[in-house]
Write a protein that holds these residues in place. Structure first.
Motif, PDB file in Angstrom:
ATOM      1  N   LEU A  72      -9.245 -48.158  29.368  1.00  0.00           N
ATOM      2  CA  LEU A  72      -7.869 -47.906  28.947  1.00  0.00           C
ATOM      3  C   LEU A  72      -6.843 -48.679  29.769  1.00  0.00           C
ATOM      4  CD1 LEU A  72      -8.138 -44.079  28.306  1.00  0.00           C
ATOM      5  CD2 LEU A  72      -7.926 -45.887  26.588  1.00  0.00           C
ATOM      6  N   ALA A  73      -7.260 -49.191  30.914  1.00  0.00           N
ATOM      7  CA  ALA A  73      -6.350 -49.937  31.786  1.00  0.00           C
ATOM      8  C   ALA A  73      -6.125 -51.350  31.245  1.00  0.00           C
ATOM      9  CB  ALA A  73      -6.933 -50.005  33.192  1.00  0.00           C
ATOM     10  N   GLU A  74      -4.932 -51.862  31.466  1.00  0.00           N
ATOM     11  CA  GLU A  74      -4.622 -53.213  31.019  1.00  0.00           C
ATOM     12  C   GLU A  74      -5.541 -54.225  31.694  1.00  0.00           C
ATOM     13  OE1 GLU A  74      -0.775 -56.151  30.675  1.00  0.00           O
ATOM     14  OE2 GLU A  74      -0.495 -54.054  31.188  1.00  0.00           O
ATOM     15  N   ASN A  75      -6.173 -55.057  30.887  1.00  0.00           N
ATOM     16  CA  ASN A  75      -7.131 -56.061  31.361  1.00  0.00           C
ATOM     17  C   ASN A  75      -8.293 -55.454  32.141  1.00  0.00           C
ATOM     18  OD1 ASN A  75      -5.698 -58.254  30.252  1.00  0.00           O
ATOM     19  ND2 ASN A  75      -4.300 -58.195  32.001  1.00  0.00           N
ATOM     20  N   TYR A  76      -8.609 -54.219  31.852  1.00  0.00           N
ATOM     21  CA  TYR A  76      -9.693 -53.488  32.530  1.00  0.00           C
ATOM     22  C   TYR A  76      -9.518 -53.528  34.049  1.00  0.00           C
ATOM     23  CZ  TYR A  76     -11.939 -54.668  28.068  1.00  0.00           C
ATOM     24  OH  TYR A  76     -12.222 -54.867  26.746  1.00  0.00           O
ATOM     25  N   HIS A  77      -8.299 -53.525  34.502  1.00  0.00           N
ATOM     26  CA  HIS A  77      -7.987 -53.727  35.914  1.00  0.00           C
ATOM     27  C   HIS A  77      -6.970 -52.684  36.351  1.00  0.00           C
ATOM     28  CE1 HIS A  77      -5.740 -55.605  39.242  1.00  0.00           C
ATOM     29  NE2 HIS A  77      -6.930 -56.067  39.571  1.00  0.00           N
ATOM     30  N   MET A  78      -7.159 -52.153  37.554  1.00  0.00           N
ATOM     31  CA  MET A  78      -6.277 -51.094  38.008  1.00  0.00           C
ATOM     32  C   MET A  78      -6.124 -51.142  39.524  1.00  0.00           C
ATOM     33  SD  MET A  78      -6.776 -47.080  37.112  1.00  0.00           S
ATOM     34  CE  MET A  78      -6.015 -47.161  35.517  1.00  0.00           C
ATOM     35  N   ASP A  79      -4.924 -50.850  39.980  1.00  0.00           N
ATOM     36  CA  ASP A  79      -4.663 -50.714  41.408  1.00  0.00           C
ATOM     37  C   ASP A  79      -5.515 -49.581  41.959  1.00  0.00           C
ATOM     38  OD1 ASP A  79      -2.665 -51.130  43.790  1.00  0.00           O
ATOM     39  OD2 ASP A  79      -2.735 -48.951  43.412  1.00  0.00           O
ATOM     40  N   VAL A  80      -6.089 -49.770  43.144  1.00  0.00           N
ATOM     41  CA  VAL A  80      -7.020 -48.789  43.694  1.00  0.00           C
ATOM     42  C   VAL A  80      -6.356 -47.424  43.923  1.00  0.00           C
ATOM     43  CG1 VAL A  80      -6.756 -49.362  46.153  1.00  0.00           C
ATOM     44  CG2 VAL A  80      -8.953 -48.539  45.307  1.00  0.00           C
ATOM     45  N   ASP A  81      -5.076 -47.412  44.293  1.00  0.00           N
ATOM     46  CA  ASP A  81      -4.383 -46.133  44.517  1.00  0.00           C
ATOM     47  C   ASP A  81      -4.276 -45.321  43.235  1.00  0.00           C
ATOM     48  OD1 ASP A  81      -3.781 -46.502  47.308  1.00  0.00           O
ATOM     49  OD2 ASP A  81      -2.231 -47.926  46.697  1.00  0.00           O
ATOM     50  N   GLU A  82      -3.876 -45.981  42.146  1.00  0.00           N
ATOM     51  CA  GLU A  82      -3.753 -45.308  40.852  1.00  0.00           C
ATOM     52  C   GLU A  82      -5.123 -44.856  40.341  1.00  0.00           C
ATOM     53  OE1 GLU A  82      -1.949 -46.057  36.384  1.00  0.00           O
ATOM     54  OE2 GLU A  82      -2.131 -47.752  37.746  1.00  0.00           O
ATOM     55  N   PHE A  83      -6.111 -45.745  40.472  1.00  0.00           N
ATOM     56  CA  PHE A  83      -7.468 -45.427  40.038  1.00  0.00           C
ATOM     57  C   PHE A  83      -7.983 -44.187  40.770  1.00  0.00           C
ATOM     58  CE2 PHE A  83     -12.053 -45.769  40.727  1.00  0.00           C
ATOM     59  CZ  PHE A  83     -12.508 -45.867  39.433  1.00  0.00           C
ATOM     60  N   TYR A  84      -7.841 -44.172  42.079  1.00  0.00           N
ATOM     61  CA  TYR A  84      -8.328 -43.057  42.897  1.00  0.00           C
ATOM     62  C   TYR A  84      -7.677 -41.745  42.466  1.00  0.00           C
ATOM     63  CZ  TYR A  84     -10.302 -40.923  47.110  1.00  0.00           C
ATOM     64  OH  TYR A  84     -11.026 -40.156  47.982  1.00  0.00           O
ATOM     65  N   PHE A  85      -6.368 -41.779  42.242  1.00  0.00           N
ATOM     66  CA  PHE A  85      -5.663 -40.562  41.828  1.00  0.00           C
ATOM     67  C   PHE A  85      -6.153 -40.076  40.466  1.00  0.00           C
ATOM     68  CE2 PHE A  85      -2.260 -38.119  39.918  1.00  0.00           C
ATOM     69  CZ  PHE A  85      -2.043 -37.174  40.913  1.00  0.00           C
ATOM     70  N   LEU A  86      -6.360 -41.001  39.524  1.00  0.00           N
ATOM     71  CA  LEU A  86      -6.807 -40.594  38.193  1.00  0.00           C
ATOM     72  C   LEU A  86      -8.213 -40.000  38.204  1.00  0.00           C
ATOM     73  CD1 LEU A  86      -5.419 -43.543  36.049  1.00  0.00           C
ATOM     74  CD2 LEU A  86      -4.681 -41.152  35.991  1.00  0.00           C
ATOM     75  N   ILE A  87      -9.088 -40.496  39.060  1.00  0.00           N
ATOM     76  CA  ILE A  87     -10.463 -40.008  39.105  1.00  0.00           C
ATOM     77  C   ILE A  87     -10.592 -38.748  39.958  1.00  0.00           C
ATOM     78  CG2 ILE A  87     -12.849 -40.565  39.759  1.00  0.00           C
ATOM     79  CD1 ILE A  87     -11.787 -42.046  37.230  1.00  0.00           C
ATOM     80  N   TRP A  88      -9.963 -38.734  41.141  1.00  0.00           N
ATOM     81  CA  TRP A  88     -10.159 -37.606  42.059  1.00  0.00           C
ATOM     82  C   TRP A  88      -8.931 -36.716  42.206  1.00  0.00           C
ATOM     83  CZ3 TRP A  88     -12.696 -42.281  43.186  1.00  0.00           C
ATOM     84  CH2 TRP A  88     -14.079 -42.206  43.150  1.00  0.00           C
ATOM     85  N   ASN A  89      -7.826 -37.049  41.529  1.00  0.00           N
ATOM     86  CA  ASN A  89      -6.611 -36.236  41.549  1.00  0.00           C
ATOM     87  C   ASN A  89      -6.092 -35.980  42.968  1.00  0.00           C
ATOM     88  OD1 ASN A  89      -4.538 -34.993  40.165  1.00  0.00           O
ATOM     89  ND2 ASN A  89      -5.497 -32.983  40.272  1.00  0.00           N
TER      90      ASN A  89
END
Length: 127
Positions: free
Chosen positions: A63-80
């Motif tokens: 769902l991320a643009e270009n299948y790429h995501m900032d690690v901070d945002e990614f971490y929050f989305l996965i582990w809240n």
């Protein structure tokens, strides 16, 4: 909330059953499907089951643009929670990577700045 991610991945709308919303199926190529509801990757006769966290990681990157995501945002989305632990991401990514390569040579990259997924050119179904 999410932008339409990419031309390569086709979003197959979910079918509601008795008022409950079903997670979508993603067509990653002409022959590869990711069923987010059942947490499975399928290519022809081969099916690989994913753990809930592995499926969440894959869907988040799709769902991320270009299948790429900032690690901070990614971490929050996965582990809240706020990003604090790169080894935690690496461990989860390694488990998912092991399952992805059973289907095709996907690349799942984790650095201290970002997380990204590459769907190999040789399997892209939509050019």
């Amino acid at each position: 909330k999410w932008k339409k991610a990419h031309k390569e991945v086709e979003f197959i709308p979910a079918v509601s059953v008795k008022g409950s919303e079903r997670k979508p199926i993603y067509r990653l190529s002409a022959s590869i499907l990711f069923d987010a509801e059942h947490r499975t990757l399928q290519s022809g006769e081969q099916t690989v089951s994913l753990r809930p966290q592995e499926a969440a990681i894959l869907e988040t990157l799709l769902l991320a643009e270009n299948y790429h995501m900032d690690v901070d945002e990614f971490y929050f989305l996965i582990w809240n929670e706020k990003y604090t632990n790169l080894p935690r991401i690496n461990t989860a990514a390694n488990r998912l990577r092991g399952k992805l390569i059973q289907i095709a040579p996907f690349e799942l990259s984790v650095t201290q700045h970002d997380v990204s997924l590459k769907i190999p050119d040789s399997i892209e179904g939509i050019h």
